[in-house]
Design a protein around this motif. Sequence first.
Motif, PDB file in Angstrom:
ATOM      1  N   LEU A 117      -7.939  -6.047  11.510  1.00 12.44           N
ATOM      2  CA  LEU A 117      -8.129  -7.393  10.964  1.00 12.44           C
ATOM      3  C   LEU A 117      -7.205  -8.413  11.609  1.00 12.44           C
ATOM      4  O   LEU A 117      -7.231  -9.585  11.248  1.00 12.44           O
ATOM      5  N   ARG A 141       0.834  -1.210   0.000  1.00 16.61           N
ATOM      6  CA  ARG A 141       0.000   0.000   0.000  1.00 16.61           C
ATOM      7  C   ARG A 141       0.863   1.251   0.000  1.00 16.61           C
ATOM      8  O   ARG A 141       0.562   2.224  -0.686  1.00 16.61           O
ATOM      9  N   LEU A 180     -13.291 -10.284   1.052  1.00 17.29           N
ATOM     10  CA  LEU A 180     -12.594  -9.053   0.655  1.00 17.29           C
ATOM     11  C   LEU A 180     -12.392  -8.139   1.860  1.00 17.29           C
ATOM     12  O   LEU A 180     -11.344  -7.508   2.012  1.00 17.29           O
ATOM     13  N   TYR A 181     -13.398  -8.111   2.738  1.00 16.67           N
ATOM     14  CA  TYR A 181     -13.258  -7.308   3.955  1.00 16.67           C
ATOM     15  C   TYR A 181     -12.136  -7.865   4.826  1.00 16.67           C
ATOM     16  O   TYR A 181     -11.288  -7.121   5.333  1.00 16.67           O
ATOM     17  N   ALA A 182     -12.133  -9.191   4.987  1.00 16.84           N
ATOM     18  CA  ALA A 182     -11.125  -9.817   5.852  1.00 16.84           C
ATOM     19  C   ALA A 182      -9.720  -9.665   5.279  1.00 16.84           C
ATOM     20  O   ALA A 182      -8.738  -9.679   6.026  1.00 16.84           O
ATOM     21  N   LEU A 183      -9.637  -9.517   3.970  1.00 15.02           N
ATOM     22  CA  LEU A 183      -8.327  -9.276   3.339  1.00 15.02           C
ATOM     23  C   LEU A 183      -7.916  -7.807   3.460  1.00 15.02           C
ATOM     24  O   LEU A 183      -6.757  -7.468   3.202  1.00 15.02           O
ATOM     25  N   GLY A 184      -8.858  -6.955   3.808  1.00  7.88           N
ATOM     26  CA  GLY A 184      -8.554  -5.525   3.866  1.00  7.88           C
ATOM     27  C   GLY A 184      -8.552  -4.882   2.502  1.00  7.88           C
ATOM     28  O   GLY A 184      -7.939  -3.833   2.311  1.00  7.88           O
ATOM     29  N   VAL A 185      -9.220  -5.481   1.527  1.00 10.41           N
ATOM     30  CA  VAL A 185      -9.210  -4.922   0.171  1.00 10.41           C
ATOM     31  C   VAL A 185     -10.597  -4.482  -0.285  1.00 10.41           C
ATOM     32  O   VAL A 185     -10.781  -4.155  -1.455  1.00 10.41           O
ATOM     33  N   LEU A 186     -11.551  -4.473   0.630  1.00 15.78           N
ATOM     34  CA  LEU A 186     -12.882  -3.993   0.266  1.00 15.78           C
ATOM     35  C   LEU A 186     -12.866  -2.471   0.289  1.00 15.78           C
ATOM     36  O   LEU A 186     -12.337  -1.880   1.229  1.00 15.78           O
ATOM     37  N   ASP A 187     -13.415  -1.838  -0.728  1.00 17.72           N
ATOM     38  CA  ASP A 187     -13.435  -0.375  -0.751  1.00 17.72           C
ATOM     39  C   ASP A 187     -14.794   0.118  -1.236  1.00 17.72           C
ATOM     40  O   ASP A 187     -15.676  -0.675  -1.544  1.00 17.72           O
ATOM     41  N   GLU A 232     -19.481  -0.465  -0.693  1.00 20.31           N
ATOM     42  CA  GLU A 232     -19.682  -1.794  -0.096  1.00 20.31           C
ATOM     43  C   GLU A 232     -18.966  -1.887   1.242  1.00 20.31           C
ATOM     44  O   GLU A 232     -19.492  -2.434   2.214  1.00 20.31           O
ATOM     45  N   LYS A 233     -17.744  -1.332   1.287  1.00 20.88           N
ATOM     46  CA  LYS A 233     -16.996  -1.337   2.542  1.00 20.88           C
ATOM     47  C   LYS A 233     -17.760  -0.525   3.599  1.00 20.88           C
ATOM     48  O   LYS A 233     -17.917  -0.958   4.748  1.00 20.88           O
TER      49      LYS A 233
END
Lengths: 228, 241
Positions: free
Chosen positions: A146, A130, B12-19, B22-23
């Motif tokens: 997380l 990132r 996707l949320y658990a991966l930290g890639v949801l944006d 939707e996030k």
Amino acid sequence: MLSLHPPHLHYGGKVDWNSQSAGVAFWFRHPGRPCLSLMIADHDAKGRGELVGRLKRREAEAMVELYDKYGKLIYSIIFRAVNNAATAEDLTQETFFRIWSRIQTFNDERGSFEAWLVAVARNRAFDHLRSVRHTAAANMPSLDDLEDTRLFAREENQSDRIAKQRAVKQALEGLNDDQREVIELTHFEGMTQTEIANKLHKPLGTVKSLVRSALKVLRSAAGTGASL
Amino acid sequence: MNCEQFEDLYELYALGVLDGPEKFALEQHLLTDCATCRSRIGLALDQIGFVSASVPLTDPPANLRHRVLNTFAPAKTPRSQSFIPWAIAAALLVSLGTGIVAEDRARRTDAALAQSLNQDLARMQDVLDILKASGTREVAFQNATPQGPHGSVLINAQLGVALVVGNLPVPGPGLKYETWYVPKSGAPRPVKPFFPNEAGVAVVLMQSPADASDLKAVAVSLEPADSNPVKPTTLVFAAPV
């Protein structure tokens, strides 16, 4: 637990282990009444619980065991993400330091230790990516949140985990090229669907559809779908 | 949105890639402490763990094992210079991790967090600069008991003085730590108040005394938090330099 009476039985066994798990296959035969059985002993779960306990007691030797057991996996996850050996080394060191400093928050009766370790490693790599990609942190979920061990699913029987691990690996191999590509970009490189659409020059809707279908396959393999 | 509508978002949320929206929608829903969604995120984390663990294994460099484990090796006596990078790393990790996050996430803006982290980083960089500079003298000190405070004082006439100390108990309510320059002649002079982090580590950066050659010791005392002490109230330790 099986109750055996060795004088009446012929028995044998085989120990099988890898970097993440260990199992014991065991057979026995009763004279005059042939039979064969197999069990998988979850010796690793006990060892893992002891390891977590020693880490919580700040025993430096426990870190040696932790590194020897998970170091290769953690390095591999990070290297796959950052694709640079020197950076992967730095982030691996940071991962172990973070595990050491956060182990007191881990509740081994509630969460899966391996899933947590992997998450800590993955998040170190994603954090780095990132910063390299200048992704606006304000728009992303916090990776710290997380790693909250209360989020993780309860530790399962090790034999179940091994079976699920294999099923997921087979499911990954069964994905078509497009599905596998989006899963690798989300799971191994921490890219959002928007970033993937930009990278692959595909419409966002197409990427979402690919991700959705691929996750459905993985969910089914891991048994983590809505039917549970 | 109800839980079923988040079905495709947990991983996707658990991966930290949801944006995007939707996030936002899922985070708002999670604020209701939905047990179903928390459980599904746990399962998603497990599933992601399986995918991550299927990565092709790569042998790490042989020296990495030593490098990683060296960080956790039992401390030697007397403590060596390696304490300083360790203490700085510990201080940074705590401020990057639990400290700031737990305390302030809910009420501080990202800009304020970034500014605070930048200040911490700048301070640590200053200490590392002193450590590396030619002309810097390092004096290690250790309390009589292994559980007591220990650390190093770095003295550079041009760049300043850095006190790096570990095993320092968190001061009680209404108390603070104060650093003192103890000259070879004359009374101690208060320099800077500080608080250790939750790991018991403090990194204090101070201006050099007017005459560094006249410095006999750097001391730390416990003082009432709202005081401007003129002499040490409760001496915690003194590091002869």
